[in-house]
Design an enzyme around this catalytic site. Sequence first.
Site, mmCIF file in Angstrom:
data_model
loop_
_atom_site.group_PDB
_atom_site.id
_atom_site.type_symbol
_atom_site.label_atom_id
_atom_site.label_comp_id
_atom_site.label_asym_id
_atom_site.label_seq_id
_atom_site.Cartn_x
_atom_site.Cartn_y
_atom_site.Cartn_z
ATOM 1 N N GLU A 158 55.698 48.203 66.816
ATOM 2 C CA GLU A 158 54.265 48.321 67.074
ATOM 3 C C GLU A 158 54.005 48.918 68.467
ATOM 4 O OE1 GLU A 158 52.106 45.125 64.163
ATOM 5 O OE2 GLU A 158 52.501 44.465 66.208
ATOM 6 N N GLU A 234 54.775 44.863 57.501
ATOM 7 C CA GLU A 234 54.442 43.454 57.686
ATOM 8 C C GLU A 234 53.187 43.158 56.878
ATOM 9 O OE1 GLU A 234 54.102 42.110 61.695
ATOM 10 O OE2 GLU A 234 56.086 42.858 62.292
#
Length: 585
Positions: A158, A234
């Site tokens: 991320e 995710e």
Amino acid sequence: MSTFEIGERDFLLDGRPHRVVSGALHYFRVHPDLWADRIRSARLLGLNTIETYVAWNFHAPRRGEFDLTGPRDLGRFLDLVAAEGMHAIVRPGPYICAEWDNGGLPAWLLADPSIGVRRHEPGFMAAIGEYLDAVLPVVAARQVDRGGPVVAVQVENEYGAYGDDKGYLQALVDLTRAGGITVPLFTCDQADDAMLERGGLPGLLRTATFGSRAAERLAILRRHQPTGPLMCMEFWNGWFDSWGLPHHVAPAEANAQDLDDLLAAGASVNLYMVHGGTNLGLTNGANHKGTYLPITTSYDYDAPIAEHGAATAKYHAMRAVLARHVPVPDELPDARPPAPVREVALTHRAPLAALLDVVAGVPRAWDHVPTADEAGHWNGFVVYRTRVRADDRVLVVGEVRDRAVVLLDGEPVGVLSRTAHEHVLPLPARAGELTVLVEDQGRVNYGPRIGEPKGLVGPVRTAVRELTAWTTSALLVDPLPAAATDRLAPVPADEPVAGPALLAGAFDAEPGVDHFWSTDGWGKGLVWVNGTLLGRYWSAMPTRTLYVPGPLVRERNEVVVLELGGAVDAVVRCVAEPVLGPVDV
């Protein structure tokens, strides 16, 4: 041997379209004797892949050391994934977030102010090179094109939420390829245009993170990944808990519907988490968005497979959805029986102040108040000591990171708390030795505060002067020195506990059986079972039990508790099932 590739629209396994149906399961949050059980339950859910982060600081407590044994045996974990007939995705960071201490980055590295965190800076890159040199051979040897389970490896994590240093990302790619990784590489970012742009690189598959509104989020991802498979790396089917807040629960029916929408769109998925596990020891992270909030010991995450391995209602709801899209085994995991209900009397105790000569490390003198990082203490507790005069009357600390119990001549006089923004404390009008026991409650794992120092952040003043003459030492808790319990004296368990104090007791049990220690009636502290530090408890809740994995339990067992506040009595009560606290849906 197999091949795994990025096709025009699909993942290709041996040249044929393949959907990845994966679940996150962190080996470092599960007792190694339970790895096989949790992996098997994930397969019976209908998954074909296990994903795990690699926590750099879990393997490297100090620079120059790298441990791949016991609970850190990543190779054994991946071999167990393969033995279950599943594939593996490995996400080695170097930054992982994961509600893990410091986002997985070693505190010893970031204590150097010249190090450029998560950017292409020579010192940071040199350390990453050492890390990848240690961990990538384990992964490379187990790639699918060498007969192993690993089909893909992630670059950073991320990153678009943190920075936009493309040179840094490319350097990570080069190091990863040089380390022998030949399977596809990918990046992972939130389903946000700006983040996907900043966090990706040409030539790497972009994946996204989200937990709902699949069509909308996949459309955003497709704008940045015009070809290749779409994957939610995710799929947030639960959430983590923080001390002082309610227990987070995501409704099983809503999760199942969102998963159905995602799979109906043809995307691949990684459930985050399929099994959360436990922040054993002192490994939990923290968040800071205006208020510092440490993560609980339980990382149950409201996952389909509960912290103790039980298949939940969410497990069955998601399994029904998966059965509409992929093959699902007929077999179900074994039901988990209730845990033993018993009381364990802690029959011996002593004030912590009377034990500091055996539970604190060698003191070091300072002419100023140092941070824990300056003193070389990377987690846990630091004991600060100085002398005060009768006219000092008040203690004022610039900042405490993160909570401190203050004692004068061994007697508690108050608490300083970062979360409660408490940094001023009245002192008795007498001279004596001031001890400040500072607890690092978990390093921030997300955002610009990654790498910030712990301990006391000066200056430290009284009503009349600045305190500059200090000694510091680490409180030795993992492991706890055996000499500490040797010094405990018999005290009836029905007497109230005045902390900080160390207490111990023993109990008989059937070996290998899970237990749940109720923390009701206790304040704040740590628990060890047979020498293993289970983690922290706190009356701040939400969590009201500590999970004791069955592999730790023997016929005869020793329990040790460090209570920092107080307790109504010295009895630990075991209950039949976990109590994760009041619910926030």
